[in-house]
Scaffold this motif. Structure first.
Motif, PDB file in Angstrom:
ATOM      1  N   PRO A 150     -28.701  20.183  -1.523  1.00  0.00           N
ATOM      2  CA  PRO A 150     -28.094  20.490  -2.822  1.00  0.00           C
ATOM      3  C   PRO A 150     -26.574  20.373  -2.749  1.00  0.00           C
ATOM      4  CG  PRO A 150     -28.816  22.499  -1.727  1.00  0.00           C
ATOM      5  CD  PRO A 150     -29.343  21.368  -0.908  1.00  0.00           C
ATOM      6  N   LYS A 151     -25.961  20.067  -3.875  1.00  0.00           N
ATOM      7  CA  LYS A 151     -24.497  19.959  -3.927  1.00  0.00           C
ATOM      8  C   LYS A 151     -23.877  21.335  -4.100  1.00  0.00           C
ATOM      9  CE  LYS A 151     -24.245  15.286  -5.874  1.00  0.00           C
ATOM     10  NZ  LYS A 151     -23.677  14.459  -6.982  1.00  0.00           N
ATOM     11  N   THR A 152     -22.613  21.442  -3.707  1.00  0.00           N
ATOM     12  CA  THR A 152     -21.892  22.696  -3.890  1.00  0.00           C
ATOM     13  C   THR A 152     -20.935  22.584  -5.075  1.00  0.00           C
ATOM     14  OG1 THR A 152     -20.389  24.305  -2.872  1.00  0.00           O
ATOM     15  CG2 THR A 152     -20.095  21.993  -2.238  1.00  0.00           C
ATOM     16  N   PRO A 153     -20.761  23.653  -5.841  1.00  0.00           N
ATOM     17  CA  PRO A 153     -19.777  23.624  -6.923  1.00  0.00           C
ATOM     18  C   PRO A 153     -18.356  23.844  -6.413  1.00  0.00           C
ATOM     19  CG  PRO A 153     -20.861  25.742  -6.875  1.00  0.00           C
ATOM     20  CD  PRO A 153     -21.562  24.899  -5.846  1.00  0.00           C
ATOM     21  N   ILE A 154     -18.219  24.201  -5.128  1.00  0.00           N
ATOM     22  CA  ILE A 154     -16.902  24.480  -4.558  1.00  0.00           C
ATOM     23  C   ILE A 154     -16.234  23.193  -4.092  1.00  0.00           C
ATOM     24  CG2 ILE A 154     -15.732  25.541  -2.574  1.00  0.00           C
ATOM     25  CD1 ILE A 154     -17.527  27.946  -2.898  1.00  0.00           C
ATOM     26  N   VAL A 155     -14.971  23.050  -4.463  1.00  0.00           N
ATOM     27  CA  VAL A 155     -14.171  21.893  -4.046  1.00  0.00           C
ATOM     28  C   VAL A 155     -13.309  22.315  -2.863  1.00  0.00           C
ATOM     29  CG1 VAL A 155     -12.446  20.197  -4.774  1.00  0.00           C
ATOM     30  CG2 VAL A 155     -14.103  21.079  -6.429  1.00  0.00           C
ATOM     31  N   CYS A 156     -13.439  21.612  -1.731  1.00  0.00           N
ATOM     32  CA  CYS A 156     -12.686  21.980  -0.535  1.00  0.00           C
ATOM     33  C   CYS A 156     -12.611  20.797   0.430  1.00  0.00           C
ATOM     34  CB  CYS A 156     -13.334  23.182   0.159  1.00  0.00           C
ATOM     35  SG  CYS A 156     -15.020  22.868   0.768  1.00  0.00           S
ATOM     36  N   LYS A 157     -11.640  20.855   1.342  1.00  0.00           N
ATOM     37  CA  LYS A 157     -11.629  19.890   2.442  1.00  0.00           C
ATOM     38  C   LYS A 157     -12.883  20.123   3.278  1.00  0.00           C
ATOM     39  CE  LYS A 157      -7.643  21.533   3.921  1.00  0.00           C
ATOM     40  NZ  LYS A 157      -6.462  21.765   4.776  1.00  0.00           N
ATOM     41  N   PRO A 158     -13.492  19.097   3.846  1.00  0.00           N
ATOM     42  CA  PRO A 158     -13.032  17.712   3.958  1.00  0.00           C
ATOM     43  C   PRO A 158     -13.561  16.774   2.874  1.00  0.00           C
ATOM     44  CG  PRO A 158     -14.910  18.029   5.393  1.00  0.00           C
ATOM     45  CD  PRO A 158     -14.665  19.358   4.711  1.00  0.00           C
ATOM     46  N   GLN A 159     -13.955  17.293   1.722  1.00  0.00           N
ATOM     47  CA  GLN A 159     -14.404  16.410   0.639  1.00  0.00           C
ATOM     48  C   GLN A 159     -13.248  15.480   0.245  1.00  0.00           C
ATOM     49  OE1 GLN A 159     -15.460  19.008  -2.579  1.00  0.00           O
ATOM     50  NE2 GLN A 159     -16.875  20.211  -1.338  1.00  0.00           N
ATOM     51  N   GLU A 160     -13.521  14.204   0.166  1.00  0.00           N
ATOM     52  CA  GLU A 160     -12.484  13.264  -0.253  1.00  0.00           C
ATOM     53  C   GLU A 160     -12.029  13.566  -1.675  1.00  0.00           C
ATOM     54  OE1 GLU A 160     -13.451   9.136   0.543  1.00  0.00           O
ATOM     55  OE2 GLU A 160     -14.552   9.727   2.352  1.00  0.00           O
ATOM     56  N   SER A 161     -12.975  14.020  -2.514  1.00  0.00           N
ATOM     57  CA  SER A 161     -12.616  14.349  -3.897  1.00  0.00           C
ATOM     58  C   SER A 161     -11.638  15.516  -3.957  1.00  0.00           C
ATOM     59  CB  SER A 161     -13.876  14.681  -4.701  1.00  0.00           C
ATOM     60  OG  SER A 161     -14.561  15.788  -4.133  1.00  0.00           O
ATOM     61  N   ALA A 162     -11.744  16.448  -2.997  1.00  0.00           N
ATOM     62  CA  ALA A 162     -10.817  17.586  -2.948  1.00  0.00           C
ATOM     63  C   ALA A 162      -9.412  17.108  -2.601  1.00  0.00           C
ATOM     64  CB  ALA A 162     -11.294  18.604  -1.918  1.00  0.00           C
ATOM     65  N   ILE A 163      -9.324  16.205  -1.636  1.00  0.00           N
ATOM     66  CA  ILE A 163      -8.021  15.688  -1.230  1.00  0.00           C
ATOM     67  C   ILE A 163      -7.407  14.868  -2.361  1.00  0.00           C
ATOM     68  CG2 ILE A 163      -6.815  14.235   0.445  1.00  0.00           C
ATOM     69  CD1 ILE A 163      -9.018  14.969   2.470  1.00  0.00           C
ATOM     70  N   GLU A 164      -8.224  14.051  -2.997  1.00  0.00           N
ATOM     71  CA  GLU A 164      -7.729  13.245  -4.110  1.00  0.00           C
ATOM     72  C   GLU A 164      -7.252  14.123  -5.259  1.00  0.00           C
ATOM     73  OE1 GLU A 164     -11.179  10.876  -4.725  1.00  0.00           O
ATOM     74  OE2 GLU A 164     -10.505   9.259  -3.404  1.00  0.00           O
ATOM     75  N   ARG A 165      -7.966  15.220  -5.513  1.00  0.00           N
ATOM     76  CA  ARG A 165      -7.560  16.124  -6.589  1.00  0.00           C
ATOM     77  C   ARG A 165      -6.244  16.821  -6.248  1.00  0.00           C
ATOM     78  NH1 ARG A 165     -12.009  19.949  -9.384  1.00  0.00           N
ATOM     79  NH2 ARG A 165     -12.961  17.875  -9.497  1.00  0.00           N
ATOM     80  N   ALA A 166      -6.078  17.187  -4.987  1.00  0.00           N
ATOM     81  CA  ALA A 166      -4.827  17.814  -4.554  1.00  0.00           C
ATOM     82  C   ALA A 166      -3.655  16.851  -4.726  1.00  0.00           C
ATOM     83  CB  ALA A 166      -4.945  18.239  -3.091  1.00  0.00           C
ATOM     84  N   LEU A 167      -3.860  15.601  -4.382  1.00  0.00           N
ATOM     85  CA  LEU A 167      -2.805  14.600  -4.528  1.00  0.00           C
ATOM     86  C   LEU A 167      -2.441  14.416  -5.999  1.00  0.00           C
ATOM     87  CD1 LEU A 167      -4.081  11.869  -2.013  1.00  0.00           C
ATOM     88  CD2 LEU A 167      -2.402  13.671  -1.611  1.00  0.00           C
ATOM     89  N   LYS A 168      -3.455  14.435  -6.859  1.00  0.00           N
ATOM     90  CA  LYS A 168      -3.226  14.265  -8.297  1.00  0.00           C
ATOM     91  C   LYS A 168      -2.457  15.451  -8.872  1.00  0.00           C
ATOM     92  CE  LYS A 168      -5.792  13.505 -12.625  1.00  0.00           C
ATOM     93  NZ  LYS A 168      -7.144  13.356 -13.234  1.00  0.00           N
ATOM     94  N   ILE A 169      -2.836  16.652  -8.473  1.00  0.00           N
ATOM     95  CA  ILE A 169      -2.183  17.864  -8.981  1.00  0.00           C
ATOM     96  C   ILE A 169      -0.702  17.888  -8.610  1.00  0.00           C
ATOM     97  CG2 ILE A 169      -2.039  20.372  -8.655  1.00  0.00           C
ATOM     98  CD1 ILE A 169      -5.126  20.346  -8.471  1.00  0.00           C
ATOM     99  N   ALA A 170      -0.403  17.533  -7.353  1.00  0.00           N
ATOM    100  CA  ALA A 170       0.977  17.602  -6.870  1.00  0.00           C
ATOM    101  C   ALA A 170       1.746  16.305  -7.081  1.00  0.00           C
ATOM    102  CB  ALA A 170       0.978  17.971  -5.390  1.00  0.00           C
ATOM    103  N   LYS A 171       1.098  15.319  -7.731  1.00  0.00           N
ATOM    104  CA  LYS A 171       1.738  14.022  -7.982  1.00  0.00           C
ATOM    105  C   LYS A 171       2.249  13.407  -6.682  1.00  0.00           C
ATOM    106  CE  LYS A 171       3.074  14.944 -12.782  1.00  0.00           C
ATOM    107  NZ  LYS A 171       2.362  16.221 -12.928  1.00  0.00           N
ATOM    108  N   ILE A 172       1.316  13.271  -5.727  1.00  0.00           N
ATOM    109  CA  ILE A 172       1.642  12.747  -4.399  1.00  0.00           C
ATOM    110  C   ILE A 172       1.076  11.340  -4.241  1.00  0.00           C
ATOM    111  CG2 ILE A 172       1.177  13.026  -1.926  1.00  0.00           C
ATOM    112  CD1 ILE A 172       1.049  16.036  -2.394  1.00  0.00           C
TER     113      ILE A 172
END
Length: 298
Positions: free
Chosen positions: A199-221
């Motif tokens: 089953p999938k998790t609703p929690i977003v965290c490393k090492p999910q690539e989507s988590a890293i991509e979201r962090a980059l988007k939030i901080a405009k990196i």
């Protein structure tokens, strides 16, 4: 005119931003915080979730391996709990007194003339407390933490990357929903069934690539111009896959996916002297309180 032409020809620095993990990256494993955190997680599973004690080690290992964090795994297999309560329990009893002021690291960080941001799976209270204990609370532009990537308690998983709820949104949780059945992840691996998927998790965290991509988007990196420091090989490898330049901290052995490897974060100047070979007039100093969550904007 000659000076002006020379100035225009000055090469652009390779990095615009340094992204730092916190735990076991900015302070050593020998502090014992990670060990105690693991104990507290197991205690929470027994005391708050009613999981049998003799199953804790195997279960927590399976969850951590397959979901990045035990917390993310617990939510995936069907356990529902308050995120703030979980973090308070897990981090509230940590031996923060084991962390010491680190003037050497503070001096190194403040001398770096680029953006510096914390990127941690931990909650904001833990991050702020640890940074204050280390004397580094004003060395970073901001913190991307658990609350940044998980601004609301979501009971369902969405595959839609645009389905992001931010703090302040009016979302109502339906507590009348029945608690789902607990997925037997141990049995799943003991008797594999090709027709059953994790089953999938609703929690977003490393090492999910989507988590890293979201962090980059939030901080405009821009990942191509960012150096990512982390003590986890799988976090580093995930960062590499999304385009970050990567530094493994805590080992001199450079694994696949790491551009550099540092035995200690204190070796940063010896390993990466080019970070200081920039126009020092652009040196960045941060004062006051650490900006938390989505305040880390350009």
């Amino acid at each position: 005119m000659e000076y002006e032409n020379q100035y225009r020809l000055t090469p652009r620095p390779k990095y615009d931003c340094l992204l730092f993990d916190l735990d076991d990256t900015l302070y050593p494993v020998s502090s014992g915080l990670q060990r105690e955190c693991g104990k507290n997680i197991k205690d929470y599973m027994v005391e708050k979730l009613g999981i049998e004690k003799d199953k804790i080690v195997e279960l927590s290992n399976a969850l951590y391996k397959n979901y990045g964090t035990t917390m993310a795994g617990l939510r995936a297999i069907g356990y529902d709990f308050d995120y703030d309560e979980y973090h308070s329990y897990v981090h509230g009893r940590l031996p923060y007194e084991n962390l010491r002021q680190d003037p050497q690291l503070r001096s190194l960080l403040l001398s770096l003339p680029v953006r510096k941001i914390i990127f941690t799976n931990a909650d904001k209270d833990h991050a702020k407390k640890a940074l204050k204990k280390l004397g580094l609370e004003d060395c970073f532009e901001g913190i991307i933490c658990f609350e940044t990537l998980n601004p609301i308690h979501k009971n369902t998983v969405s595959d839609d990357e645009d389905d992001i709820e931010f703090l302040g949104s009016s979302v109502t949780r339906n507590d009348s929903l029945k608690t789902p059945e607990i997925f037997d992840i141990i049995g799943h691996f003991a008797n594999p069934n090709p027709d059953v998927t994790l089953p999938k998790t609703p929690i977003v965290c490393k090492p999910q690539e989507s988590a890293i991509e979201r962090a980059l988007k939030i901080a405009k990196i821009n990942p191509q111009r960012t150096l990512f420091f982390d003590d986890s090989v799988r976090n580093i490898q995930a960062g590499k896959r999304v385009g970050l330049h990567t530094v493994l901290v805590g080992s001199s052995q450079r694994p696949k996916g790491a551009d550099y490897a540092l035995e200690s974060i204190h070796n940063i100047k010896q390993a990466l002297p080019e970070l200081w070979e920039m126009d020092m007039k652009s040196e960045v100093n941060y004062t006051g309180q650490v900006a938390v969550e989505t305040s880390v904007t350009a």
